[in-house]
Design a protein around this motif. Sequence first.
Motif, PDB file in Angstrom:
ATOM      1  N   ARG A  75      28.167   4.756 -15.761  1.00  0.00           N
ATOM      2  CA  ARG A  75      28.286   3.616 -16.291  1.00  0.00           C
ATOM      3  C   ARG A  75      27.097   3.172 -16.597  1.00  0.00           C
ATOM      4  O   ARG A  75      26.752   2.509 -17.571  1.00  0.00           O
ATOM      5  N   LEU A  76      26.116   3.384 -15.612  1.00  0.00           N
ATOM      6  CA  LEU A  76      24.781   2.629 -15.383  1.00  0.00           C
ATOM      7  C   LEU A  76      23.804   3.457 -16.557  1.00  0.00           C
ATOM      8  O   LEU A  76      22.882   2.917 -16.670  1.00  0.00           O
ATOM      9  N   ASN A  77      24.111   4.762 -16.911  1.00  0.00           N
ATOM     10  CA  ASN A  77      23.179   5.478 -17.674  1.00  0.00           C
ATOM     11  C   ASN A  77      22.756   5.030 -18.865  1.00  0.00           C
ATOM     12  O   ASN A  77      21.444   4.865 -19.348  1.00  0.00           O
ATOM     13  N   PRO A  78      23.597   4.481 -19.639  1.00  0.00           N
ATOM     14  CA  PRO A  78      23.123   3.668 -20.904  1.00  0.00           C
ATOM     15  C   PRO A  78      22.180   2.547 -20.769  1.00  0.00           C
ATOM     16  O   PRO A  78      21.185   2.362 -21.540  1.00  0.00           O
ATOM     17  N   ALA A 111      18.833   4.061 -19.990  1.00  0.00           N
ATOM     18  CA  ALA A 111      18.329   4.633 -21.125  1.00  0.00           C
ATOM     19  C   ALA A 111      17.527   3.459 -21.982  1.00  0.00           C
ATOM     20  O   ALA A 111      16.400   3.949 -22.444  1.00  0.00           O
ATOM     21  N   ASP A 112      18.154   2.321 -21.927  1.00  0.00           N
ATOM     22  CA  ASP A 112      17.785   1.172 -22.809  1.00  0.00           C
ATOM     23  C   ASP A 112      16.501   0.902 -22.134  1.00  0.00           C
ATOM     24  O   ASP A 112      15.427   0.494 -22.913  1.00  0.00           O
ATOM     25  N   GLU A 113      16.410   0.891 -20.703  1.00  0.00           N
ATOM     26  CA  GLU A 113      15.003   0.218 -19.985  1.00  0.00           C
ATOM     27  C   GLU A 113      13.844   1.561 -20.391  1.00  0.00           C
ATOM     28  O   GLU A 113      12.975   0.881 -20.419  1.00  0.00           O
ATOM     29  N   VAL A 114      14.342   2.578 -20.206  1.00  0.00           N
ATOM     30  CA  VAL A 114      13.424   3.649 -20.656  1.00  0.00           C
ATOM     31  C   VAL A 114      12.498   3.585 -21.994  1.00  0.00           C
ATOM     32  O   VAL A 114      11.539   3.595 -22.042  1.00  0.00           O
ATOM     33  N   GLY A 148      13.838   0.094 -11.366  1.00  0.00           N
ATOM     34  CA  GLY A 148      14.182  -1.224 -11.016  1.00  0.00           C
ATOM     35  C   GLY A 148      15.162  -1.963 -11.822  1.00  0.00           C
ATOM     36  O   GLY A 148      15.934  -2.916 -11.125  1.00  0.00           O
ATOM     37  N   ARG A 149      15.347  -1.524 -13.085  1.00  0.00           N
ATOM     38  CA  ARG A 149      16.644  -2.244 -13.845  1.00  0.00           C
ATOM     39  C   ARG A 149      17.770  -2.159 -13.087  1.00  0.00           C
ATOM     40  O   ARG A 149      18.958  -3.135 -12.984  1.00  0.00           O
TER      41      ARG A 149
END
Length: 253
Positions: free
Chosen positions: A68-71, A74-77, A109-110
């Motif tokens: 669930r957290l991967n997207p 990815a946006d934070e990266v 950190g996100r």
Amino acid sequence: MLTSKPESPVVVLSTKFLDELKRLPDDVLSFDAALEQSMHLKYTQLPKAGDSTLPHTIKTSLTPGLARLNPTVADEVKEALRVELPPCTDWTSVNINTKLLRIVAMASGRILIGPELCRSEEYLDAAIKYTIEVMDVRTAVDAIPPWLRPFKAPFLPELKKLNQRLKQVDAFMQPIVQARYELKDGDEKPDDMLQWMIDDENKFGGVCNTFKLARFQLGITFAAIHTTTLTTTNVFVLPLQHSYFSPQPTNSR
């Protein structure tokens, strides 16, 4: 391997002994005692191995939620890459390890501390430098004879610097934690480790004060940021070491 006896030597054993080691009681072979001894937890103030807050939160909330957290990660990266490695029109020299430290700190950190702080310069500075400061304290305490440590270690300049770091993190986390506690039923809660620990605090003896939460957050960064950055740096560097077009692969892109 470190036993529970003070100042134990390091012993390397064959993997064939793993089953036997797993059956040994804590008064014979103790991970908690090894951590206490090797990292001088009394002075470095890392979360103790016996505290179940972090292991429980990782096991019940972080690991099951990775898909669930991967997207979000990815946006934070993507955003971190945009900020730290923007497009350029000419050859630009950078220290890739330094850049990756910031990118990894932002991305992790996100999920660890939330969107309010993960891009904050205060948080990034603390997350990146904390590991180095902990190891400085450990090295300084190691240099003191064991019988003198209770008298000399509390006055080490390295320890004073580390304590200042903990107070700094406590200060900038206070308004964030207070806002989290003021959320009402029905309010959308942040999906991050800080919120999970607050939600589960009753399982671990009541309210997690800001200072304790700050220690937990820094404890996670101690285990995560520099190791991840080292791995990622090698991903960048190793292919370049075989290239004829990059005379300084560790500092260029």
